[in-house]
Design a protein around this motif. Structure first.
Motif, short mmCIF file in Angstrom:
data_model
loop_
_atom_site.label_atom_id
_atom_site.label_comp_id
_atom_site.label_asym_id
_atom_site.label_seq_id
_atom_site.Cartn_x
_atom_site.Cartn_y
_atom_site.Cartn_z
N GLY A 129 18.55 37.03 25.37
CA GLY A 129 17.46 37.19 26.30
C GLY A 129 17.29 36.00 27.23
N THR A 130 16.07 35.48 27.26
CA THR A 130 15.74 34.34 28.12
C THR A 130 15.82 33.01 27.38
OG1 THR A 130 13.38 34.60 27.60
CG2 THR A 130 14.21 35.76 29.54
N SER A 131 16.32 33.04 26.15
CA SER A 131 16.39 31.82 25.33
C SER A 131 17.70 31.09 25.59
CB SER A 131 16.29 32.18 23.85
OG SER A 131 17.52 32.74 23.39
N THR A 132 17.89 30.01 24.84
CA THR A 132 19.17 29.29 24.86
C THR A 132 19.94 29.56 23.58
OG1 THR A 132 18.09 27.31 23.94
CG2 THR A 132 18.25 27.47 26.35
N LEU A 133 19.50 30.53 22.79
CA LEU A 133 20.18 30.87 21.54
C LEU A 133 21.49 31.58 21.84
CD1 LEU A 133 17.06 32.31 19.68
CD2 LEU A 133 18.14 30.08 19.28
N PRO A 134 22.62 31.03 21.39
CA PRO A 134 23.91 31.62 21.74
C PRO A 134 24.09 33.02 21.15
CG PRO A 134 24.18 29.92 20.07
CD PRO A 134 22.76 29.84 20.53
N ALA A 135 24.74 33.88 21.90
CA ALA A 135 25.04 35.24 21.47
C ALA A 135 26.53 35.49 21.66
CB ALA A 135 24.21 36.25 22.27
N SER A 136 27.06 36.48 20.96
CA SER A 136 28.51 36.65 20.95
C SER A 136 28.93 38.10 20.74
CB SER A 136 29.12 35.79 19.84
OG SER A 136 30.51 36.00 19.71
N VAL A 137 30.12 38.38 21.17
CA VAL A 137 30.81 39.62 20.82
C VAL A 137 31.26 39.53 19.36
CG1 VAL A 137 32.94 40.92 21.23
CG2 VAL A 137 31.64 40.02 23.15
N SER A 138 31.28 40.65 18.67
CA SER A 138 31.84 40.69 17.32
C SER A 138 33.35 40.90 17.44
CB SER A 138 31.22 41.83 16.51
OG SER A 138 31.84 41.93 15.24
N PHE A 139 34.10 39.83 17.24
CA PHE A 139 35.55 39.87 17.47
C PHE A 139 36.23 40.89 16.56
CE2 PHE A 139 39.85 37.90 16.86
CZ PHE A 139 40.31 38.14 18.15
N GLY A 140 35.81 40.97 15.31
CA GLY A 140 36.44 41.90 14.38
C GLY A 140 36.24 43.35 14.79
N GLU A 141 35.10 43.65 15.41
CA GLU A 141 34.85 45.02 15.84
C GLU A 141 35.75 45.40 17.01
OE1 GLU A 141 30.21 44.67 14.49
OE2 GLU A 141 30.62 45.53 16.46
N VAL A 142 36.23 44.41 17.73
CA VAL A 142 37.25 44.65 18.74
C VAL A 142 38.60 44.86 18.08
CG1 VAL A 142 38.52 43.64 20.68
CG2 VAL A 142 36.05 43.33 20.52
N VAL A 143 38.98 43.92 17.22
CA VAL A 143 40.32 43.93 16.63
C VAL A 143 40.57 45.18 15.79
CG1 VAL A 143 41.85 42.77 14.99
CG2 VAL A 143 40.53 41.43 16.66
N ASP A 183 29.45 41.96 33.82
CA ASP A 183 29.75 40.91 34.79
C ASP A 183 31.23 40.69 35.03
OD1 ASP A 183 27.01 40.53 34.87
OD2 ASP A 183 27.04 38.83 33.47
N GLY A 184 32.09 41.25 34.18
CA GLY A 184 33.51 40.98 34.26
C GLY A 184 33.83 39.58 33.75
N GLY A 185 35.10 39.25 33.68
CA GLY A 185 35.52 37.92 33.23
C GLY A 185 35.48 37.77 31.72
N ALA A 186 35.49 36.51 31.28
CA ALA A 186 35.55 36.23 29.84
C ALA A 186 34.21 36.54 29.17
CB ALA A 186 35.90 34.76 29.62
N VAL A 187 34.30 37.12 27.97
CA VAL A 187 33.10 37.38 27.18
C VAL A 187 33.02 36.34 26.06
CG1 VAL A 187 33.05 39.84 27.70
CG2 VAL A 187 34.37 39.03 25.73
N PRO A 188 31.81 36.03 25.58
CA PRO A 188 31.65 34.96 24.58
C PRO A 188 32.13 35.39 23.20
CG PRO A 188 29.55 36.02 24.99
CD PRO A 188 30.51 36.61 25.98
N ILE A 189 32.90 34.52 22.56
CA ILE A 189 33.36 34.75 21.19
C ILE A 189 33.06 33.49 20.39
CG2 ILE A 189 35.29 35.36 19.69
CD1 ILE A 189 36.70 36.48 22.17
N LEU A 190 31.98 33.52 19.63
CA LEU A 190 31.58 32.37 18.82
C LEU A 190 32.27 32.40 17.47
CD1 LEU A 190 27.74 32.35 19.55
CD2 LEU A 190 29.52 30.97 20.66
#
Length: 281
Positions: free
Chosen positions: A59-73, A92-99
């Protein structure tokens, strides 16, 4: 004999240059050039579109969020084995976050898999997608799936073209189900209305954690308000609901069976379409 071999090699090299390629006498396997980053792949192979959130924070916070990599794989592996090609789109296109916290040990080595990482580092925008080319869409989960996907009109149009225009499958897993709550049929009815739906329920969230207060809506509550029947299990075991050409899974463990159910739904639809065509006078 050696002279003949040398002459043959020379002739092959000349042919190679003339044809604009390379040729070796040991018949090395040919490789295909991967699609460029920022462009969906092309070709005649049946395709499935992974819809992934772009959000890097809650949301509007600074708390990091991520894609679930395993759900992709796990889903990618099923679709790839079944012969489908996969493209990746995000708002937005481009790289998506993977924490790191969203990369389980069983898939960590796949961060080196160029076939998948090329797509995740260069997702295309909705404007670059021709939705008529896809048999199914797959909404990927992860904490960032709550933001930016459900309200994207462009992504909604893509998904509904696949579902209504192409006769394809809509699927989602875990928080990815958030992406389908606003989808509407041509007649204005919500897609989830009257359907059996699963996804990550709010009662399984850490509701006392700061991230939870950032959620723009709750998955179960919203599905039910749209007329859907939301079904889950109390454990972390896989749970999948299949209602016609709508396939949804509850959690991370459901990614593989969701993808398997999509492949089966597509097989059934293909058989039915073939039978209907054969029955035409």
């Amino acid at each position: 004999m050696q002279t003949l071999r040398t002459l043959a090699t020379f002739v092959l090299l000349l042919l190679s240059v003339w044809l604009g390629g390379t040729c070796t006498t040991d018949a090395a396997p040919r490789t295909t050039v991967p699609a460029a980053m920022g462009q969906p792949a092309s070709g005649q192979q049946d395709r499935i579109l992974f819809i992934i959130a772009s959000a890097k924070v809650h949301g509007t916070s600074t708390l990091p969020a991520s894609v679930s990599f395993g759900e992709v794989v796990h889903a990618w592996d099923v679709f790839h084995a079944a012969g489908y090609a996969v493209d990746f789109v995000s708002p937005d296109g481009g790289a998506v976050p993977i924490l790191d916290d969203y990369v389980s040990d069983d898939v960590a080595h796949r961060l080196d898999d160029a076939r998948i990482m090329r797509g995740l580092r260069g997702t295309v925008t909705p404007a670059q997608i021709d939705p008529t080319q896809y048999r199914a869409v797959y909404y990927v989960g992860g904490s960032n799936a709550m933001y930016g996907v459900a309200e994207s009109v462009a992504l909604q149009r893509i998904a509904m073209q696949v579902y209504e225009g192409n006769g394809g499958v809509i699927s989602a897993v875990c928080h990815g189900t958030a992406g389908i709550v606003n989808l509407q049929l041509a007649g204005g009815q919500y897609l989830v209305s009257g359907k059996r739906i699963s996804g990550y329920p709010e009662e399984h969230e850490r509701q006392d954690a700061p991230y939870f207060n950032q959620f723009p809506f709750l998955i179960r509550q919203t599905v039910v308000s749209r007329g859907g029947a939301f079904r889950t299990v109390e454990s972390d075991d896989p749970h999948v609901e299949v209602d016609g050409r709508l396939v949804t899974g509850q959690n991370y463990a459901s990614a593989t069976p969701v993808a398997q159910a999509v492949v089966e739904a597509l097989r059934i639809h293909t058989v039915q379409a073939s039978n209907q065509a054969a029955a035409q006078p």
